[in-house]
Design a protein around this motif. Structure first.
Motif, PDB file in Angstrom:
ATOM      1  N   THR A  35      32.427  35.123  35.913  1.00  0.00           N
ATOM      2  CA  THR A  35      33.818  35.008  35.450  1.00  0.00           C
ATOM      3  C   THR A  35      33.910  33.979  34.324  1.00  0.00           C
ATOM      4  O   THR A  35      34.752  34.091  33.439  1.00  0.00           O
ATOM      5  CB  THR A  35      34.759  34.579  36.596  1.00  0.00           C
ATOM      6  N   THR A 356      42.989  37.185  33.205  1.00  0.00           N
ATOM      7  CA  THR A 356      42.563  35.849  33.639  1.00  0.00           C
ATOM      8  C   THR A 356      43.606  35.204  34.546  1.00  0.00           C
ATOM      9  O   THR A 356      43.275  34.642  35.602  1.00  0.00           O
ATOM     10  CB  THR A 356      42.340  34.945  32.406  1.00  0.00           C
ATOM     11  N   VAL A 359      43.788  36.973  38.074  1.00  0.00           N
ATOM     12  CA  VAL A 359      42.662  36.667  38.963  1.00  0.00           C
ATOM     13  C   VAL A 359      42.686  35.189  39.383  1.00  0.00           C
ATOM     14  O   VAL A 359      42.580  34.863  40.572  1.00  0.00           O
ATOM     15  CB  VAL A 359      41.309  36.989  38.278  1.00  0.00           C
ATOM     16  N   THR A 360      42.861  34.290  38.414  1.00  0.00           N
ATOM     17  CA  THR A 360      42.727  32.857  38.683  1.00  0.00           C
ATOM     18  C   THR A 360      43.916  32.276  39.440  1.00  0.00           C
ATOM     19  O   THR A 360      43.735  31.465  40.355  1.00  0.00           O
ATOM     20  CB  THR A 360      42.558  32.088  37.348  1.00  0.00           C
ATOM     21  N   TYR A 363      45.419  36.069  42.434  1.00  0.00           N
ATOM     22  CA  TYR A 363      44.511  36.723  43.387  1.00  0.00           C
ATOM     23  C   TYR A 363      43.718  35.693  44.209  1.00  0.00           C
ATOM     24  O   TYR A 363      43.721  35.735  45.434  1.00  0.00           O
ATOM     25  CB  TYR A 363      43.540  37.643  42.638  1.00  0.00           C
ATOM     26  N   ARG A 364      43.086  34.760  43.508  1.00  0.00           N
ATOM     27  CA  ARG A 364      42.243  33.789  44.231  1.00  0.00           C
ATOM     28  C   ARG A 364      43.054  32.907  45.191  1.00  0.00           C
ATOM     29  O   ARG A 364      42.667  32.761  46.345  1.00  0.00           O
ATOM     30  CB  ARG A 364      41.453  32.929  43.244  1.00  0.00           C
ATOM     31  N   ALA A 371      36.893  34.904  47.688  1.00  0.00           N
ATOM     32  CA  ALA A 371      36.268  35.938  46.836  1.00  0.00           C
ATOM     33  C   ALA A 371      35.083  35.356  46.054  1.00  0.00           C
ATOM     34  O   ALA A 371      35.173  34.247  45.521  1.00  0.00           O
ATOM     35  CB  ALA A 371      37.306  36.484  45.862  1.00  0.00           C
ATOM     36  N   ASP A 373      32.216  35.131  42.992  1.00  0.00           N
ATOM     37  CA  ASP A 373      32.359  35.205  41.542  1.00  0.00           C
ATOM     38  C   ASP A 373      32.126  36.631  41.037  1.00  0.00           C
ATOM     39  O   ASP A 373      32.831  37.103  40.138  1.00  0.00           O
ATOM     40  CB  ASP A 373      31.377  34.232  40.878  1.00  0.00           C
ATOM     41  N   HIS A 375      32.673  39.385  42.641  1.00  0.00           N
ATOM     42  CA  HIS A 375      33.851  40.161  43.013  1.00  0.00           C
ATOM     43  C   HIS A 375      34.977  39.937  41.984  1.00  0.00           C
ATOM     44  O   HIS A 375      35.620  40.893  41.525  1.00  0.00           O
ATOM     45  CB  HIS A 375      34.303  39.723  44.414  1.00  0.00           C
ATOM     46  N   CYS A 376      35.202  38.670  41.611  1.00  0.00           N
ATOM     47  CA  CYS A 376      36.275  38.354  40.663  1.00  0.00           C
ATOM     48  C   CYS A 376      35.965  38.896  39.262  1.00  0.00           C
ATOM     49  O   CYS A 376      36.878  39.273  38.524  1.00  0.00           O
ATOM     50  CB  CYS A 376      36.517  36.847  40.604  1.00  0.00           C
ATOM     51  N   LEU A 379      36.809  42.484  39.419  1.00  0.00           N
ATOM     52  CA  LEU A 379      38.270  42.594  39.451  1.00  0.00           C
ATOM     53  C   LEU A 379      38.873  42.335  38.066  1.00  0.00           C
ATOM     54  O   LEU A 379      39.793  43.037  37.633  1.00  0.00           O
ATOM     55  CB  LEU A 379      38.848  41.601  40.470  1.00  0.00           C
ATOM     56  N   GLY A 380      38.350  41.306  37.371  1.00  0.00           N
ATOM     57  CA  GLY A 380      38.837  40.996  36.021  1.00  0.00           C
ATOM     58  C   GLY A 380      38.702  42.195  35.105  1.00  0.00           C
ATOM     59  O   GLY A 380      39.613  42.522  34.347  1.00  0.00           O
TER      60      GLY A 380
END
Lengths: 498, 59
Positions: A35, A356, A359-360, A363-364, A371, A373, A375-376, A379-380
């Motif tokens: 990420t 960004t 996700v940041t 989601y997190r 989650a 890295d 996975h993220c 997802l990103g």
């Protein structure tokens, strides 16, 4: 305004640009493994790349068209949006905010607000920016479609589809690095295209002196050559320009807008972060002339045809008229390439930054705190594609009332700029600003902006007074609530460096 | 120079004063670290001076 007739040479230039920029983006997409690579380009960007990317993340095709129209209406006062609205905040940010954000290791501005104040402030601004970005993506797609429809005769959906595929190809795979590298190319093309327009216009009118004489002779242009108009000016009184634009809207945009700040967070050193902002400020010394001059040239050349800027006046027809009447074949291809560059550079920046933020900051913290890295990262990438698809669907709705929707998004954002900048300023400069004061300041600032807007106050004044209301609230509430400990503030406040 | 010009020129002058007053070590720009023409502070000064000239002339 007549339709633009592209010659085969112009068409070739536009197509070469489209294919070339996508190829460059794909080439820059290699080696994305985390990420950090995807959202921050692995913190590897040199200052000059980030600086040029900053310019085109800010200026797009809509600015070229919009500023020319507003210059026709109001004159050189519009240069303030790039002068005191940009260079001043850029210089302040270069030496105060950006090196500091860079070294604190954050990925997003709401993340900083969350660490400095609390999760409520972080979430509020993450949601606001995400909504704004999705809306902006849709409006950019509509402008792209309008351009391709006019230039190449493509239908609305074909234009939106091809734009999404080309931008999506390198943004999904390459993240911020691909975005920034393509932005560098776009910046050069944008400057070249804007220069072509100005040179052709100045040659046609017979020189800058002739233009000034002709414009000054018109009955409605008494303040067109005043960079700071009188305090009784209907739209841009100078105190509002200085306080609202220079001290609030400009700094909030250049310090608080994720789509802007993200490329600087991806630079390879604190010095590169600082230098990228100074480089952007240097380029911004030239852009006001390139973007405002066409509007003044149109006044000198076509004032009889376009008429005075009454309530029914359509400012967006000023630049297209200049293009169709003045720009020769070949040069037209470069100018059209600049429009396309402006659209693509704007679009890829907003999509990458929206992904960004989601996700940041959403989601997190809320959906999956554990989650991985990998996975993220997946997802990103998925979110980039989803945002493009969502923007495409929304764009059809936006298309029918583009002007009002675009204005609504800008008004919506102006509700939060004063509060955002006050919280960033107090958060960075004083350890005394408390988490409770952050929440209270945010609510009071946004409430003040909404009330002033409902009252019909000029938006520059709305921004200023919401900033003042937030600042007073932060100071007041901080006097009787508990601040964070020095350990919690390490790396978040200027005087408590990590 | 009008009051408006004076205010804006003063804002840039104040910004410039702050930039010049920042300690070189804090900026990572000590005499040994890099040549004068590669220093960010120099180019920031140039930008600020150009802006002051523009606002003094057209404000």
């Amino acid at each position: 305004v007549d339709a633009v007739r592209l010659s085969s040479l112009d068409l070739t230039l536009v197509v070469v640009y489209l294919v070339g920029i996508t190829a460059v983006g794909l080439w820059a997409s290699r080696g994305i493994k985390s990420t950090r690579d995807f959202f921050l380009a692995g913190k590897s960007l040199p200052w000059w790349m980030a600086g040029m990317s900053l310019v085109v993340s800010d200026i797009g095709a809509k600015d070229m068209v919009g500023l020319a129209g507003d210059a026709y209406r109001y004159g050189i006062v519009m240069m303030n949006f790039d002068f005191i609205g940009c260079t001043f905040p850029l210089l302040i940010a270069a030496f105060l905010f950006m090196p500091f954000f860079w070294s604190s290791g954050i990925t997003t501005i709401p993340e900083y607000l969350g660490r400095r104040y609390d999760l409520r402030v972080r979430t509020f601004f993450a949601v606001i920016w995400s909504l704004f970005m999705v809306g902006t993506i849709a409006t950019i797609l509509v402008s792209a479609a309008a351009m391709f429809e006019g230039l190449l005769g493509w239908s609305f959906w074909l234009s939106v589809g091809i734009t999404c595929v080309l931008v999506g190809l390198y943004t999904v795979s390459g993240g911020l690095r691909a975005v920034v590298i393509t932005d560098v190319v776009s910046c050069v093309v944008l400057i070249a295209g804007a220069t072509v327009m100005c040179v052709v216009g100045v040659r046609e009118i017979g020189g800058i002196g002739v233009m000034v004489d002709r414009v000054s002779a018109l009955p409605w242009t008494s303040e067109h050559f005043d960079l700071l108009p009188s305090s009784s000016h209907a739209a841009f009184p100078w105190p509002a320009v200085v306080l609202g634009l220079g001290f609030v809207l400009g700094p909030a945009y250049w310090v608080g807008n994720q789509a802007i700040v993200q490329r600087t967070l991806g630079t390879k050193s604190e010095r590169d972060a600082r230098a990228s902002y100074v480089m952007c400020a240097a380029i911004k010394l030239v852009f006001p002339v390139l973007l405002v001059l066409p509007g003044l040239l149109a006044l000198g050349l076509f004032a009889n045809e376009l008429g005075p800027p009454s309530a029914e006046f359509d400012a967006n027809q000023v630049l297209p008229l200049m293009v169709t009447r003045l720009v020769p074949s070949g040069a037209l291809g470069i100018l059209m390439g600049a429009f396309v560059a402006g659209v693509m550079a704007n679009l890829d920046s907003y999509i990458n930054s929206a992904s960004t933020l989601l996700v940041t900051d959403l989601y997190r913290p809320f959906v999956n705190p554990k989650a991985s890295d990998e996975h993220c990262l997946v997802l990103g990438r998925v979110l980039v594609a989803v945002l493009l698809a969502g923007g495409a669907v929304l764009s059809f709705e936006v298309k029918t009332r583009f002007a009002s929707v675009f204005e609504a998004f800008q008004t919506f954002l102006s509700f939060f700029q004063g509060a955002l900048f006050a919280l960033l300023l107090f958060g960075m400069l004083t350890r005394r600003a408390t988490p409770a004061s952050g929440v209270a300041g945010m609510l009071v600032g946004v409430g003040t902006a909404a009330a002033l807007n409902a009252h019909g106050t000029l938006y520059l004044w709305t921004a200023w007074w919401s900033f003042v209301a937030t600042a007073v609230t932060v100071v007041a509430v901080s006097t009787f609530t508990e601040p964070k400990s020095e350990a919690d503030l390490r790396g978040l406040v200027c005087w408590v460096r990590g | 120079m009008s009051l408006a010009s004076l205010v804006v020129v003063s804002i840039y002058a104040g910004t410039l004063a702050v930039i010049l007053a920042l300690p070189a070590a804090w900026l990572g720009e000590t005499a040994e670290s890099r040549p004068w023409w590669r220093r960010v502070r120099l180019w920031a000064t140039v930008v600020a001076l150009i802006q002051m000239a523009i606002y003094a002339r057209f404000g």
